[in-house]
Design a protein around this motif. Structure first.
Motif, mmCIF file in Angstrom:
data_model
loop_
_atom_site.group_PDB
_atom_site.id
_atom_site.type_symbol
_atom_site.label_atom_id
_atom_site.label_comp_id
_atom_site.label_asym_id
_atom_site.label_seq_id
_atom_site.Cartn_x
_atom_site.Cartn_y
_atom_site.Cartn_z
ATOM 1 N N PRO A 1 98.344 -31.723 -84.867
ATOM 2 C CA PRO A 1 97.364 -32.703 -84.366
ATOM 3 C C PRO A 1 97.360 -34.024 -85.133
ATOM 4 O O PRO A 1 96.802 -35.014 -84.654
ATOM 5 N N ARG A 2 97.982 -34.061 -86.300
ATOM 6 C CA ARG A 2 98.065 -35.321 -87.042
ATOM 7 C C ARG A 2 98.870 -36.370 -86.285
ATOM 8 O O ARG A 2 98.648 -37.566 -86.448
ATOM 9 N N LEU A 3 99.814 -35.906 -85.457
ATOM 10 C CA LEU A 3 100.688 -36.845 -84.768
ATOM 11 C C LEU A 3 99.899 -37.800 -83.878
ATOM 12 O O LEU A 3 100.223 -38.988 -83.772
ATOM 13 N N ALA A 4 98.852 -37.299 -83.244
ATOM 14 C CA ALA A 4 98.046 -38.128 -82.342
ATOM 15 C C ALA A 4 97.129 -39.081 -83.097
ATOM 16 O O ALA A 4 96.509 -39.960 -82.486
ATOM 17 N N LYS A 5 97.059 -38.924 -84.407
ATOM 18 C CA LYS A 5 96.134 -39.727 -85.199
ATOM 19 C C LYS A 5 96.822 -40.775 -86.060
ATOM 20 O O LYS A 5 96.336 -41.907 -86.176
ATOM 21 N N ILE A 6 97.926 -40.430 -86.652
ATOM 22 C CA ILE A 6 98.503 -41.325 -87.663
ATOM 23 C C ILE A 6 99.618 -42.209 -87.130
ATOM 24 O O ILE A 6 100.038 -43.153 -87.816
ATOM 25 N N ALA A 7 100.127 -41.925 -85.928
ATOM 26 C CA ALA A 7 101.290 -42.648 -85.408
ATOM 27 C C ALA A 7 100.943 -43.391 -84.129
ATOM 28 O O ALA A 7 100.240 -42.862 -83.260
ATOM 29 N N VAL A 8 101.466 -44.608 -84.012
ATOM 30 C CA VAL A 8 101.262 -45.413 -82.797
ATOM 31 C C VAL A 8 102.556 -46.163 -82.493
ATOM 32 O O VAL A 8 103.321 -46.504 -83.400
ATOM 33 N N THR A 9 102.789 -46.415 -81.249
ATOM 34 C CA THR A 9 103.889 -47.295 -80.861
ATOM 35 C C THR A 9 103.312 -48.609 -80.343
ATOM 36 O O THR A 9 102.131 -48.703 -80.014
ATOM 37 N N LYS A 10 104.163 -49.625 -80.297
ATOM 38 C CA LYS A 10 103.795 -50.947 -79.796
ATOM 39 C C LYS A 10 102.615 -51.560 -80.560
ATOM 40 O O LYS A 10 101.760 -52.232 -79.983
ATOM 41 N N GLU B 1 92.322 -24.009 -85.109
ATOM 42 C CA GLU B 1 93.239 -23.582 -84.054
ATOM 43 C C GLU B 1 94.692 -23.773 -84.494
ATOM 44 O O GLU B 1 95.548 -22.913 -84.244
ATOM 45 N N TYR B 2 94.962 -24.876 -85.180
ATOM 46 C CA TYR B 2 96.325 -25.143 -85.616
ATOM 47 C C TYR B 2 96.801 -24.116 -86.637
ATOM 48 O O TYR B 2 97.926 -23.595 -86.536
ATOM 49 N N VAL B 3 95.973 -23.800 -87.623
ATOM 50 C CA VAL B 3 96.431 -22.877 -88.674
ATOM 51 C C VAL B 3 96.526 -21.447 -88.158
ATOM 52 O O VAL B 3 97.339 -20.660 -88.653
ATOM 53 N N ILE B 4 95.721 -21.110 -87.166
ATOM 54 C CA ILE B 4 95.850 -19.776 -86.563
ATOM 55 C C ILE B 4 97.201 -19.642 -85.869
ATOM 56 O O ILE B 4 97.866 -18.602 -85.938
ATOM 57 N N SER C 1 86.840 -42.689 -89.161
ATOM 58 C CA SER C 1 86.426 -41.685 -88.175
ATOM 59 C C SER C 1 87.372 -41.658 -86.980
ATOM 60 O O SER C 1 87.503 -40.636 -86.303
ATOM 61 N N THR C 2 88.055 -42.769 -86.740
ATOM 62 C CA THR C 2 89.022 -42.833 -85.643
ATOM 63 C C THR C 2 90.133 -41.806 -85.825
ATOM 64 O O THR C 2 90.686 -41.290 -84.843
ATOM 65 N N LEU C 3 90.454 -41.489 -87.059
ATOM 66 C CA LEU C 3 91.542 -40.562 -87.349
ATOM 67 C C LEU C 3 91.062 -39.130 -87.528
ATOM 68 O O LEU C 3 91.863 -38.237 -87.821
ATOM 69 N N GLY C 4 89.785 -38.909 -87.341
ATOM 70 C CA GLY C 4 89.211 -37.601 -87.626
ATOM 71 C C GLY C 4 89.768 -36.481 -86.768
ATOM 72 O O GLY C 4 89.951 -36.628 -85.559
ATOM 73 N N ILE C 5 90.046 -35.355 -87.397
ATOM 74 C CA ILE C 5 90.439 -34.116 -86.726
ATOM 75 C C ILE C 5 89.338 -33.099 -87.010
ATOM 76 O O ILE C 5 88.956 -32.886 -88.164
ATOM 77 N N SER C 6 88.823 -32.470 -85.997
ATOM 78 C CA SER C 6 87.678 -31.576 -86.164
ATOM 79 C C SER C 6 88.085 -30.275 -86.842
ATOM 80 O O SER C 6 89.258 -29.884 -86.846
ATOM 81 N N GLU C 7 87.098 -29.592 -87.393
ATOM 82 C CA GLU C 7 87.326 -28.273 -87.996
ATOM 83 C C GLU C 7 87.899 -27.306 -86.966
ATOM 84 O O GLU C 7 88.784 -26.503 -87.287
ATOM 85 N N ALA C 8 87.389 -27.388 -85.743
ATOM 86 C CA ALA C 8 87.866 -26.482 -84.690
ATOM 87 C C ALA C 8 89.336 -26.719 -84.370
ATOM 88 O O ALA C 8 90.113 -25.769 -84.212
ATOM 89 N N GLU C 9 89.729 -27.991 -84.294
ATOM 90 C CA GLU C 9 91.139 -28.312 -84.037
ATOM 91 C C GLU C 9 92.023 -27.826 -85.183
ATOM 92 O O GLU C 9 93.111 -27.270 -84.960
ATOM 93 N N ALA C 10 91.547 -28.035 -86.401
ATOM 94 C CA ALA C 10 92.322 -27.615 -87.565
ATOM 95 C C ALA C 10 92.433 -26.098 -87.627
ATOM 96 O O ALA C 10 93.498 -25.548 -87.934
ATOM 97 N N LYS D 1 94.402 -26.997 -93.403
ATOM 98 C CA LYS D 1 93.210 -27.503 -92.704
ATOM 99 C C LYS D 1 92.682 -28.767 -93.376
ATOM 100 O O LYS D 1 92.353 -29.753 -92.707
ATOM 101 N N ALA D 2 92.610 -28.736 -94.697
ATOM 102 C CA ALA D 2 92.106 -29.910 -95.417
ATOM 103 C C ALA D 2 93.030 -31.103 -95.225
ATOM 104 O O ALA D 2 92.570 -32.247 -95.155
ATOM 105 N N GLY D 3 94.337 -30.852 -95.119
ATOM 106 C CA GLY D 3 95.291 -31.931 -94.904
ATOM 107 C C GLY D 3 95.171 -32.570 -93.541
ATOM 108 O O GLY D 3 95.644 -33.691 -93.325
ATOM 109 N N LEU D 4 94.523 -31.865 -92.615
ATOM 110 C CA LEU D 4 94.248 -32.425 -91.293
ATOM 111 C C LEU D 4 92.901 -33.145 -91.276
ATOM 112 O O LEU D 4 92.789 -34.284 -90.838
ATOM 113 N N THR D 5 91.883 -32.456 -91.770
ATOM 114 C CA THR D 5 90.517 -32.976 -91.617
ATOM 115 C C THR D 5 90.189 -34.116 -92.577
ATOM 116 O O THR D 5 89.255 -34.887 -92.320
ATOM 117 N N TYR D 6 90.937 -34.250 -93.673
ATOM 118 C CA TYR D 6 90.628 -35.328 -94.621
ATOM 119 C C TYR D 6 90.895 -36.706 -94.030
ATOM 120 O O TYR D 6 90.412 -37.719 -94.558
#
Length: 532
Positions: free
Chosen positions: A304-313, A433-436, A422-431, A411-416
């Motif tokens: 889920p970090r990909l949708a937060k930290i990377a942008v094109t154009k 789900e990813y680690v599971i 806040s624009t880059l925030g990843i929720s606890e639930a998303e994190a 999880k901490a590496g996602l949610t931090y």
């Protein structure tokens, strides 16, 4: 954020205004400049502010950050990629002005801006009960400064460094890295244990605002990181110090150590990485992109970090530094740029030869919230600490479950990321789900743990640490870019920075002994002591 970076006068000088008048019993009081700093009226807290700020980069347009953290470490570790001609890192070319930028000169760089101030602070608070906590924090911060220096260069001036004023030592000896690490562990352990609950007003602390409990967690987490550096050269000591800090380290992202920058002080207080990546000094804004290695790593597991930290154009041309408000965050549209490319005439190296090349602006840039001028500089995090515990548990069965620490760290590496914005925030639930979906595989645990450490420190933009941990562990397994023309390593990823050539003139005997002692030679392919 309130303004906290106040002008500092280096040194504690007393200005006496001597007159021709007759002596009186109040002569000293009458003839002392009331505005001058003395040992009696100087507040050493401001030296802590300065030391914390300069650790995030030099005030000289951040050349140390630009050259060591970004030009070299970020591209060698395939976090970033660029076709800017002078970015030598992922071409494995030796540019001595760049590899020595972190060490610095008599005016700027780590020794002049970081070591000098922290040595003054430790010296001027020693033995003063009213400054006990400040003194202990200064000892920890001094260790942090020297740990990075020795990780980059190996044997360095340590025990005699910064003592030109206090000890009249102008050609300090180079201490062996083994001795430095032994002392760093001792210093941080003693200083952390000496921190006490008190009414001491730590007004100069811009990291934790004087929160001693957080400083204790920081110190113990830092001990763990120092200890784990030694796994290949002194495993018993590594395990000994790891055992000392069980259940004493960071417990959540609230404990993360970071410095929040501000724009009011121009270059001095703005984020150092951001100044470079926004193109203040060149065309990095358009030509520096996330590496294909890193983006592909995130894509492989639908991170889920990909949708937060990377942008094109984000930038539409190399001549326009205005950000495009309609940048694209869609993970499916993200594309990393291969390392080792340029804009030159040889087709095998020109970026246009990349099979996925379309347009430069369709390669992924860092999200603008990560590189805004007031963005934080991350120094040490809970995610790093938990991943180190995962490795310690995997290696030695100490400190709890490797799988649980791994889960906590990922999880901490996602949610931090919401500490950037806040624009880059990843929720606890998303994190969660990813680690599971991506649990620790014990058959490949060390690779998995340290690959996550690599990814996390890349998102921190702390490529110094990315490089050090990769050298320590060998993970992730990075494929070198090969024999780029003029490279200095035979096509292998560099292992250390050579010593500054100026040391041969300014500190010749000590420099020569240290240079001759480097395993593999004083060059990019040489190795520091712990990098066996």
């Amino acid at each position: 954020m309130r303004k906290i970076f106040k002008p500092i006068i280096s040194g504690l000088a007393v200005t006496l205004l001597l007159s021709a008048g007759s002596c009186t019993k109040d002569f000293e009081k009458i003839n002392t400049d009331p505005n001058a700093y003395t040992n009696e009226n100087f507040n050493p807290n401001y030296l802590l502010s300065t030391s914390q700020l300069t650790y995030t980069g030099s005030t000289d347009f951040a050349y140390d950050t630009w050259r060591a953290n970004l030009i070299y470490a970020s591209t060698m570790m395939q976090g970033f990629s660029t076709v800017v001609s002078y970015w030598a890192g992922d071409k494995y070319i030796l540019n001595e002005a760049y590899t020595t930028a972190y060490w610095g000169t008599s005016a700027v760089g780590a020794y002049s801006e970081q070591v000098r101030n922290i040595a003054d602070l430790v010296y001027n608070t020693k033995g003063k009960p009213e400054y006990n906590n400040l003194h202990q924090i200064a000892r920890i911060w001094k260790a942090l400064i020297f740990a990075r220096l020795t990780d980059l260069y190996g044997d360095i001036p340590y025990s005699e460094a910064g003592l030109g004023y206090h000890g009249k030592i102008y050609t300090p000896k180079y201490d062996k890295q083994q001795d430095i690490y032994n002392d760093l562990l001792k210093e941080v352990d003693e200083a952390t244990n000496a921190l006490t609950a008190s009414n001491e007003n730590l007004v100069g602390d811009v990291i934790y605002r004087g929160d001693i409990n957080k400083w204790k967690k920081f110190g113990n987490s830092f001990i763990l990181r120092l200890a784990m550096r030694l796994i290949k050269v002194d495993e018993n000591k590594a395990k000994e110090y790891a055992n000392k800090v069980i259940n004493k380290t960071m417990t959540s992202n609230d404990d993360n150590a970071y410095l929040k920058h501000e724009t009011s002080g121009a270059r001095v207080t703005q984020n150092r990485n951001s100044q470079v990546l926004l193109g203040d000094g060149g065309q990095e804004h358009f030509y520096t992109k996330w590496s294909k290695t890193f983006i592909d790593f995130l894509k492989k597991s639908n991170d889920p970090r990909l949708a937060k930290i990377a942008v094109t154009k984000l930038y539409l041309s190399d001549g326009n530094k205005d950000q495009n408000a309609s940048f694209i965050t869609d993970p499916a549209k993200q594309k990393g740029m291969p390392n080792g490319k340029d804009l030159g005439a040889k087709p095998e190296y020109n970026i246009a030869s990349d099979p996925n090349f379309t347009k430069m602006d369709e390669y992924s840039s860092a999200h603008p919230e990560m590189i805004k001028r007031e963005a934080p500089t991350f120094i040490l995090t809970y995610a790093e600490t938990e991943l180190l515990w995962a490795e310690a548990a995997q290696r030695w069965s100490i400190g709890g479950s490797a799988s649980q620490h791994y889960k906590n760290g990922v999880k901490a590496g996602l949610t931090y990321l919401n500490q950037y914005s806040s624009t880059l925030g990843i929720s606890e639930a998303e994190a969660e789900e990813y680690v599971i979906k991506n649990p620790l595989n014990t058959r490949d645990a060390l690779n998995q743990i340290n690959s996550q450490y690599w990814a996390h420190t890349i998102t921190m933009l702390d490529f110094y640490e990315t490089w050090s941990n990769w050298r320590r562990t060998g993970y992730p397994i990075l494929i070198s870019i090969g024999n780029y023309p003029g490279n200095a390593t035979g096509g292998t990823i560099p292992r250390r920075f050579p010593y500054p050539v100026m040391e041969a003139a300014e500190n010749p005997e000590n420099y020569k002994a240290a240079s001759n002692a480097v395993t593999g030679g004083d060059k990019l392919t040489g190795r520091v002591w712990w990098d066996k």
